[in-house]
Motif scaffolding. Structure first.
Motif, PDB file in Angstrom:
ATOM      1  N   LYS A  46       9.216  -1.997  13.260  1.00  0.00           N
ATOM      2  CA  LYS A  46      10.061  -2.870  12.518  1.00  0.00           C
ATOM      3  C   LYS A  46       9.302  -4.276  11.972  1.00  0.00           C
ATOM      4  O   LYS A  46       9.409  -4.617  10.945  1.00  0.00           O
ATOM      5  CB  LYS A  46      11.459  -3.119  13.010  1.00  0.00           C
ATOM      6  N   GLU A  47       8.772  -4.762  13.015  1.00  0.00           N
ATOM      7  CA  GLU A  47       7.957  -6.005  12.741  1.00  0.00           C
ATOM      8  C   GLU A  47       6.721  -5.832  11.979  1.00  0.00           C
ATOM      9  O   GLU A  47       6.527  -6.632  11.026  1.00  0.00           O
ATOM     10  CB  GLU A  47       7.225  -6.458  14.231  1.00  0.00           C
TER      11      GLU A  47
ATOM     12  N   GLN B  92       6.596  -3.270   9.445  1.00  0.00           N
ATOM     13  CA  GLN B  92       7.243  -3.212   8.253  1.00  0.00           C
ATOM     14  C   GLN B  92       7.760  -4.363   7.696  1.00  0.00           C
ATOM     15  O   GLN B  92       7.425  -4.723   6.269  1.00  0.00           O
ATOM     16  CB  GLN B  92       8.450  -2.083   8.266  1.00  0.00           C
ATOM     17  N   LYS B  93       8.462  -5.371   8.201  1.00  0.00           N
ATOM     18  CA  LYS B  93       8.853  -6.471   7.903  1.00  0.00           C
ATOM     19  C   LYS B  93       7.578  -7.704   7.620  1.00  0.00           C
ATOM     20  O   LYS B  93       7.481  -8.166   6.236  1.00  0.00           O
ATOM     21  CB  LYS B  93       9.483  -7.222   8.927  1.00  0.00           C
ATOM     22  N   SER B  94       6.469  -7.592   8.167  1.00  0.00           N
ATOM     23  CA  SER B  94       5.218  -8.290   7.911  1.00  0.00           C
ATOM     24  C   SER B  94       4.771  -7.767   6.417  1.00  0.00           C
ATOM     25  O   SER B  94       4.343  -8.320   5.601  1.00  0.00           O
ATOM     26  CB  SER B  94       4.324  -8.507   8.762  1.00  0.00           C
TER      27      SER B  94
ATOM     28  N   HIS C 175       6.499  -6.208   4.249  1.00  0.00           N
ATOM     29  CA  HIS C 175       7.471  -6.597   3.210  1.00  0.00           C
ATOM     30  C   HIS C 175       7.262  -8.066   2.637  1.00  0.00           C
ATOM     31  O   HIS C 175       7.253  -8.048   1.361  1.00  0.00           O
ATOM     32  CB  HIS C 175       8.647  -6.238   3.670  1.00  0.00           C
ATOM     33  N   ASP C 176       7.156  -8.868   3.582  1.00  0.00           N
ATOM     34  CA  ASP C 176       7.025 -10.332   3.265  1.00  0.00           C
ATOM     35  C   ASP C 176       5.759 -10.551   2.514  1.00  0.00           C
ATOM     36  O   ASP C 176       5.854 -11.332   1.579  1.00  0.00           O
ATOM     37  CB  ASP C 176       6.689 -11.009   4.746  1.00  0.00           C
TER      38      ASP C 176
ATOM     39  N   LYS D 235       6.725 -12.099  -0.749  1.00  0.00           N
ATOM     40  CA  LYS D 235       6.629 -13.508  -0.834  1.00  0.00           C
ATOM     41  C   LYS D 235       5.148 -13.877  -1.166  1.00  0.00           C
ATOM     42  O   LYS D 235       5.042 -15.195  -1.519  1.00  0.00           O
ATOM     43  CB  LYS D 235       6.712 -14.010   0.499  1.00  0.00           C
TER      44      LYS D 235
ATOM     45  N   LYS E 263      -3.325  -6.695   7.044  1.00  0.00           N
ATOM     46  CA  LYS E 263      -2.229  -6.153   7.921  1.00  0.00           C
ATOM     47  C   LYS E 263      -2.172  -4.564   8.098  1.00  0.00           C
ATOM     48  O   LYS E 263      -1.692  -4.302   9.180  1.00  0.00           O
ATOM     49  CB  LYS E 263      -0.827  -6.571   6.957  1.00  0.00           C
TER      50      LYS E 263
ATOM     51  N   LEU F 104       6.430   1.349   1.478  1.00  0.00           N
ATOM     52  CA  LEU F 104       6.890  -0.038   1.061  1.00  0.00           C
ATOM     53  C   LEU F 104       6.418  -0.168  -0.675  1.00  0.00           C
ATOM     54  O   LEU F 104       7.073  -0.872  -1.302  1.00  0.00           O
ATOM     55  CB  LEU F 104       6.346  -1.184   2.022  1.00  0.00           C
TER      56      LEU F 104
ATOM     57  N   TYR G 170       8.517  -0.480  -3.906  1.00  0.00           N
ATOM     58  CA  TYR G 170       8.540  -1.734  -4.746  1.00  0.00           C
ATOM     59  C   TYR G 170       7.934  -1.554  -6.187  1.00  0.00           C
ATOM     60  O   TYR G 170       7.896  -2.364  -7.048  1.00  0.00           O
ATOM     61  CB  TYR G 170       7.745  -3.109  -3.860  1.00  0.00           C
TER      62      TYR G 170
END
Length: 236
Positions: free
Chosen positions: A7-8, A10-12, A14-15, A19, A79, A126, A130
Motif C-alpha cells: 500500500k505504501e 502504491q501510494k508513493s 500514485h503521488d 502530484k 520508485k 496505476l 490514470y
C-alpha cells in the motif's frame, strides 16, 4: 511484499503520477509520459529477463523526451526499481531482477524477482488507470486547441478580407480623386480659354468705337453763319 508495504509503494507511485507528472505538465505531455512508462511496464511483465527491456538507454530520443525530461518521469522509474548506471561509457536506466531488496535484507533471487514483478504489476495498473483520465484531459485540450486554431483562422480570414476591402475602398477613392482632378484641370483649361478670349472682345469694341468715330467725322456738319450786327443794319 507485505500488505502495508504494498500500500505504501502504491501510494508513493500514485503521488508521483498525480502530484508530479500530472500537476506539473500539460495533459498532452502527461499522456505521452504515462503512455511510455506503461509500455515499459508491459514489456517487462511480458519478458522480464529480456535485457533490451531492462536496460533503457538515456540517449534514446523517445525515452529521453517522453520520460526523463518530464517532471516525475525519472522519479517514477526510480520508485519502481530502476537505477542509473554506466555501461560501456554510456548511461542506462537498468532494472535489476536479483540482489538485495531496498530494505537491505538478504533475500533470494526468486523472492526478489517475485517482489519486483509485483511492483511492476502495481505500476502497470496505476498507469493504465490514470492513462484513461489523462487521455480524456488531453482530448479536451486538443479540442480546445482546434477551436482556438479555427477561431484564429477565421479571425485571420476576416482581417485579410478587411484588408482587401480597405484596398478596394482606397482604390475607389483614388479613382474618384483622379476623376475630380481631371474635372478641375478641364475647368481650369476652360477658364484660361475664356480669359484669352476677353481681350479679343475689348479689341472688337475698340474697333467699333473707332469705326464710329470715322463715320461721325465723315458726316457733314450743319452750317451756322456767324452773327454780325450788319445784318440788322441792312434790313433797316
Amino acid at each position: 511484499m507485505s500488505s502495508p508495504k504494498m500500500k505504501e509503494f502504491q501510494k508513493s507511485l500514485h503521488d508521483v503520477i498525480v502530484k508530479q507528472i500530472s500537476r506539473h505538465n500539460s495533459p498532452p505531455v502527461s499522456q505521452k509520459c504515462i503512455s511510455t512508462l506503461l509500455q515499459i511496464m508491459n514489456n517487462l511483465l511480458k519478458e522480464p529477463y529480456n535485457e533490451k527491456f531492462r536496460k533503457l538507454r538515456e540517449k534514446n530520443h523517445t525515452f529521453n523526451s517522453n520520460v526523463l525530461q518530464i517532471i516525475g518521469g525519472r522519479e517514477f522509474l526510480i520508485k519502481v526499481g530502476f537505477k542509473s548506471n554506466i555501461v560501456d561509457f554510456e548511461k542506462y536506466f537498468i532494472l535489476e531482477l536479483k540482489g538485495p531488496d531496498k530494505s537491505g535484507e538478504k533475500i533470494s533471487d526468486e523472492l526478489f524477482l517475485s517482489r519486483q514483478l509485483e511492483r511492476l504489476e502495481i505500476a502497470q495498473q496505476l498507469l493504465d488507470d490514470y492513462l484513461n483520465k489523462v487521455t480524456e484531459q488531453a482530448e479536451t485540450v486538443k479540442r480546445m486547441q482546434e477551436r482556438e486554431k479555427k477561431a484564429e483562422e477565421l479571425q485571420k480570414a476576416a482581417i485579410l478580407q478587411s484588408i482587401e476591402e480597405d484596398k478596394e475602398r482606397r482604390h475607389k477613392q483614388q479613382e474618384q480623386l483622379k476623376f475630380h482632378r481631371q474635372l478641375e484641370k478641364e475647368r481650369q483649361e476652360r477658364a484660361e480659354q475664356n480669359t484669352n478670349l476677353e481681350p479679343q472682345s475689348e479689341d472688337y469694341e475698340g474697333a467699333n468705337s473707332f469705326e464710329q468715330q470715322i463715320i461721325n467725322q465723315s458726316e457733314p456738319k450743319p452750317f451756322y453763319r456767324p452773327y454780325h450786327h450788319s445784318h440788322f443794319d441792312k434790313e433797316k
